[in-house]
Design a protein around this motif. Structure first.
Motif, PDB file in Angstrom:
ATOM      1  N   ASP A 134      -9.642  26.662  44.925  1.00 16.22           N
ATOM      2  CA  ASP A 134      -8.689  27.701  45.323  1.00 16.22           C
ATOM      3  C   ASP A 134      -7.236  27.380  44.992  1.00 16.22           C
ATOM      4  O   ASP A 134      -6.328  28.069  45.472  1.00 16.22           O
ATOM      5  CB  ASP A 134      -8.802  27.957  46.836  1.00 16.22           C
ATOM      6  CG  ASP A 134      -8.521  26.718  47.680  1.00 16.22           C
ATOM      7  OD1 ASP A 134      -8.450  25.604  47.115  1.00 16.22           O
ATOM      8  OD2 ASP A 134      -8.380  26.864  48.906  1.00 16.22           O
ATOM      9  N   LEU A 135      -7.004  26.355  44.187  1.00 10.31           N
ATOM     10  CA  LEU A 135      -5.631  25.991  43.854  1.00 10.31           C
ATOM     11  C   LEU A 135      -5.191  26.654  42.555  1.00 10.31           C
ATOM     12  O   LEU A 135      -5.906  26.621  41.546  1.00 10.31           O
ATOM     13  CB  LEU A 135      -5.483  24.468  43.745  1.00 10.31           C
ATOM     14  CG  LEU A 135      -5.564  23.735  45.096  1.00 10.31           C
ATOM     15  CD1 LEU A 135      -5.760  22.241  44.889  1.00 10.31           C
ATOM     16  CD2 LEU A 135      -4.312  23.992  45.918  1.00 10.31           C
ATOM     17  N   TYR A 136      -4.019  27.216  42.591  1.00 11.34           N
ATOM     18  CA  TYR A 136      -3.479  27.919  41.424  1.00 11.34           C
ATOM     19  C   TYR A 136      -3.071  26.921  40.340  1.00 11.34           C
ATOM     20  O   TYR A 136      -2.561  25.844  40.626  1.00 11.34           O
ATOM     21  CB  TYR A 136      -2.257  28.740  41.846  1.00 11.34           C
ATOM     22  CG  TYR A 136      -1.598  29.492  40.712  1.00 11.34           C
ATOM     23  CD1 TYR A 136      -2.065  30.748  40.332  1.00 11.34           C
ATOM     24  CD2 TYR A 136      -0.529  28.940  40.014  1.00 11.34           C
ATOM     25  CE1 TYR A 136      -1.475  31.432  39.286  1.00 11.34           C
ATOM     26  CE2 TYR A 136       0.067  29.619  38.970  1.00 11.34           C
ATOM     27  CZ  TYR A 136      -0.410  30.863  38.611  1.00 11.34           C
ATOM     28  OH  TYR A 136       0.179  31.538  37.569  1.00 11.34           O
ATOM     29  N   GLY A 137      -3.302  27.294  39.092  1.00  9.57           N
ATOM     30  CA  GLY A 137      -2.810  26.499  37.976  1.00  9.57           C
ATOM     31  C   GLY A 137      -3.822  25.585  37.334  1.00  9.57           C
ATOM     32  O   GLY A 137      -3.549  24.992  36.297  1.00  9.57           O
ATOM     33  N   THR A 138      -5.002  25.474  37.940  1.00 12.77           N
ATOM     34  CA  THR A 138      -6.057  24.669  37.332  1.00 12.77           C
ATOM     35  C   THR A 138      -7.325  25.508  37.247  1.00 12.77           C
ATOM     36  O   THR A 138      -7.649  26.259  38.175  1.00 12.77           O
ATOM     37  CB  THR A 138      -6.317  23.371  38.128  1.00 12.77           C
ATOM     38  OG1 THR A 138      -7.299  22.575  37.441  1.00 12.77           O
ATOM     39  CG2 THR A 138      -6.789  23.646  39.551  1.00 12.77           C
ATOM     40  N   ASP A 139      -8.023  25.405  36.138  1.00 15.98           N
ATOM     41  CA  ASP A 139      -9.249  26.187  35.965  1.00 15.98           C
ATOM     42  C   ASP A 139     -10.333  25.751  36.936  1.00 15.98           C
ATOM     43  O   ASP A 139     -11.179  26.557  37.330  1.00 15.98           O
ATOM     44  CB  ASP A 139      -9.766  26.051  34.526  1.00 15.98           C
ATOM     45  CG  ASP A 139      -8.836  26.701  33.515  1.00 15.98           C
ATOM     46  OD1 ASP A 139      -8.009  27.539  33.923  1.00 15.98           O
ATOM     47  OD2 ASP A 139      -8.935  26.369  32.313  1.00 15.98           O
ATOM     48  N   TYR A 301       0.642  20.066  34.041  1.00 16.66           N
ATOM     49  CA  TYR A 301       1.356  19.700  35.265  1.00 16.66           C
ATOM     50  C   TYR A 301       1.805  20.988  35.956  1.00 16.66           C
ATOM     51  O   TYR A 301       2.510  21.803  35.358  1.00 16.66           O
ATOM     52  CB  TYR A 301       2.588  18.851  34.961  1.00 16.66           C
ATOM     53  CG  TYR A 301       2.325  17.527  34.268  1.00 16.66           C
ATOM     54  CD1 TYR A 301       1.080  16.911  34.311  1.00 16.66           C
ATOM     55  CD2 TYR A 301       3.347  16.873  33.569  1.00 16.66           C
ATOM     56  CE1 TYR A 301       0.848  15.702  33.677  1.00 16.66           C
ATOM     57  CE2 TYR A 301       3.133  15.657  32.942  1.00 16.66           C
ATOM     58  CZ  TYR A 301       1.876  15.076  32.998  1.00 16.66           C
ATOM     59  OH  TYR A 301       1.653  13.874  32.372  1.00 16.66           O
ATOM     60  N   ILE A 302       1.412  21.144  37.209  1.00 15.67           N
ATOM     61  CA  ILE A 302       1.751  22.343  37.975  1.00 15.67           C
ATOM     62  C   ILE A 302       2.642  21.946  39.150  1.00 15.67           C
ATOM     63  O   ILE A 302       2.227  21.123  39.982  1.00 15.67           O
ATOM     64  CB  ILE A 302       0.483  23.041  38.529  1.00 15.67           C
ATOM     65  CG1 ILE A 302      -0.555  23.245  37.427  1.00 15.67           C
ATOM     66  CG2 ILE A 302       0.852  24.364  39.203  1.00 15.67           C
ATOM     67  CD1 ILE A 302      -0.100  24.125  36.308  1.00 15.67           C
ATOM     68  N   PRO A 303       3.850  22.481  39.260  1.00 14.94           N
ATOM     69  CA  PRO A 303       4.696  22.168  40.423  1.00 14.94           C
ATOM     70  C   PRO A 303       3.968  22.493  41.725  1.00 14.94           C
ATOM     71  O   PRO A 303       3.262  23.495  41.820  1.00 14.94           O
ATOM     72  CB  PRO A 303       5.912  23.079  40.224  1.00 14.94           C
ATOM     73  CG  PRO A 303       5.948  23.375  38.760  1.00 14.94           C
ATOM     74  CD  PRO A 303       4.512  23.410  38.321  1.00 14.94           C
ATOM     75  N   PHE A 304       4.134  21.625  42.737  1.00 11.63           N
ATOM     76  CA  PHE A 304       3.462  21.845  44.012  1.00 11.63           C
ATOM     77  C   PHE A 304       3.684  23.253  44.550  1.00 11.63           C
ATOM     78  O   PHE A 304       2.761  23.900  45.034  1.00 11.63           O
ATOM     79  CB  PHE A 304       3.981  20.836  45.054  1.00 11.63           C
ATOM     80  CG  PHE A 304       3.364  19.465  44.929  1.00 11.63           C
ATOM     81  CD1 PHE A 304       2.128  19.274  44.333  1.00 11.63           C
ATOM     82  CD2 PHE A 304       4.025  18.362  45.439  1.00 11.63           C
ATOM     83  CE1 PHE A 304       1.568  18.010  44.234  1.00 11.63           C
ATOM     84  CE2 PHE A 304       3.476  17.091  45.353  1.00 11.63           C
ATOM     85  CZ  PHE A 304       2.242  16.916  44.746  1.00 11.63           C
ATOM     86  N   LYS A 305       4.930  23.714  44.471  1.00 10.27           N
ATOM     87  CA  LYS A 305       5.243  25.007  45.081  1.00 10.27           C
ATOM     88  C   LYS A 305       4.470  26.148  44.441  1.00 10.27           C
ATOM     89  O   LYS A 305       4.185  27.158  45.093  1.00 10.27           O
ATOM     90  CB  LYS A 305       6.750  25.277  45.036  1.00 10.27           C
ATOM     91  CG  LYS A 305       7.353  25.326  43.645  1.00 10.27           C
ATOM     92  CD  LYS A 305       8.864  25.522  43.742  1.00 10.27           C
ATOM     93  CE  LYS A 305       9.500  25.558  42.352  1.00 10.27           C
ATOM     94  NZ  LYS A 305      10.967  25.718  42.423  1.00 10.27           N
ATOM     95  N   ARG A 306       4.101  26.015  43.169  1.00  9.29           N
ATOM     96  CA  ARG A 306       3.277  27.040  42.516  1.00  9.29           C
ATOM     97  C   ARG A 306       1.805  26.858  42.873  1.00  9.29           C
ATOM     98  O   ARG A 306       1.095  27.825  43.139  1.00  9.29           O
ATOM     99  CB  ARG A 306       3.440  26.984  41.002  1.00  9.29           C
ATOM    100  CG  ARG A 306       4.798  27.464  40.501  1.00  9.29           C
ATOM    101  CD  ARG A 306       4.870  27.383  38.979  1.00  9.29           C
ATOM    102  NE  ARG A 306       3.844  28.192  38.338  1.00  9.29           N
ATOM    103  CZ  ARG A 306       3.383  27.986  37.116  1.00  9.29           C
ATOM    104  NH1 ARG A 306       3.840  26.977  36.398  1.00  9.29           N
ATOM    105  NH2 ARG A 306       2.472  28.779  36.600  1.00  9.29           N
TER     106      ARG A 306
END
Length: 327
Positions: A134-139, A301-306
């Motif tokens: 459920d985390l945004y930014g990773t497939d 690399y995905i910023p935590f806030k995103r």
């Protein structure tokens, strides 16, 4: 290069996920390979506050890649939610001479990491360790593939008894407010439907399923349900069927924590290994407050806030696959 990082701490937090040990192993060996000391922090943020920390060498992570769970243990920590608790955690880092952290966990764990990093200017890199995906930014997240296969195997067994007794089965899986586990396990196991939070917000999925006559050509039916306040869960749906559609012989199976256990799949072992090495590379590149993700088979690399604030959207194409293949 961030040559000021001489020692890192690694911890697992929140719900355990298959592949966490593979990630711990990868982080440890990648750090040592680059001349960085490693300290394992036990019981997540709780151990960071209480000082349950041990130096890790290469052999500290031998023979763990195939193990489920986490050798570092994990725990919820209410104290870390307070400024006072986080201050103690920072003081522990200073005392242990830990310059940066690698945090392996889900949404809540990375939310805590983001707050902590901003309060004390601590370099932190996160690894997405959660079966919920459920985390945004990773497939995909570490543990998701193993959990998906565990669910699929369980549903295959439930189908045998559902068919024998001509029953409607609601099978509840984890996922909180994310329906990826339910949707993809429904497709993989040949289930008739998936009731997921993303759709429940918009319409009454149960009424729609019944009214469309989804059992016209079948003597049994399996419906995957995400454990969520939004869907109501499998038990509430079964109660509704008994009241509103008494012609159905309905049963419930809640898979529960068996979804978290077991030896990680090859995909989860490889993913965790890649992400662990990428976490150390990120720290050496002076990256901070980022989650390691994977997109189109490339490390990002995905910023935590995103990662923690944006919601993952369910694929319309997957919904269509289930709708067409379940007729």
């Amino acid at each position: 290069m961030a040559s000021n990082i001489k020692c890192i701490g690694v911890l697992t937090s929140g719900g355990d996920a298959p592949g966490m040990n593979a990630a711990i192993r990868s982080v440890t060996r990648a750090a040592i390979f680059n001349g960085i000391r490693v300290k394992g922090i036990f019981k997540g943020y709780k151990g960071l506050i209480s000082g349950e920390i041990s130096e890790f060498k290469t052999n500290s992570v031998s023979n763990i890649i195939q193990q489920g769970g986490t050798i570092l243990k994990t725990a919820r920590c209410a104290e870390f939610l307070t400024p006072e608790g986080r201050k103690i955690a920072f003081e522990t880092m200073q005392r242990e001479e830990i310059d940066a952290l690698v945090v392996i966990g889900g949404d809540g764990s990375l939310t805590g990491a983001n707050i902590f990093a901003n309060e004390f200017d601590v370099p932190i890199v996160g690894l997405p360790g959660t079966i919920d995906n459920d985390l945004y930014g990773t497939d995909v997240t570490i543990g998701y593939d193993t959990a998906l296969n565990t669910i699929m195997q369980s549903v295959d067994k439930i189908r045998d008894t559902a068919t024998s007794h001509e029953r409607l089965f609601f099978i509840e899986v984890m996922g909180r407010n994310c329906g990826y586990l339910a949707l993809n396990s429904a497709i993989a196991s040949g289930a008739e439907a998936a009731i997921i939070p993303e759709i429940s917000i918009e319409k009454d999925q149960l009424s729609e399923l019944i009214e469309q006559g989804f059992r016209k050509s079948k003597n049994s039916s399996l419906v995957l349900v995400t454990e969520s306040e939004i869907t109501g869960g499998a038990l509430k749906l079964a109660e509704r069927v008994k009241t509103e559609y008494p012609q159905y012989d309905v049963r419930v199976s809640i898979l529960g924590h068996l979804q978290r256990g077991g030896s990680p799949s090859a995909q989860d072992r490889i993913l965790a290994s890649r992400m662990g090495i990428a976490a150390i590379r990120a720290l050496l590149e002076d990256q901070r407050n980022v989650m390691i993700g994977i997109h189109e088979n490339e490390i990002v690399y995905i910023p935590f806030k995103r990662a923690i604030k944006k919601e993952r959207e369910i694929s319309d194409e997957l919904l269509e696959v289930l709708r067409i293949s379940s007729i």
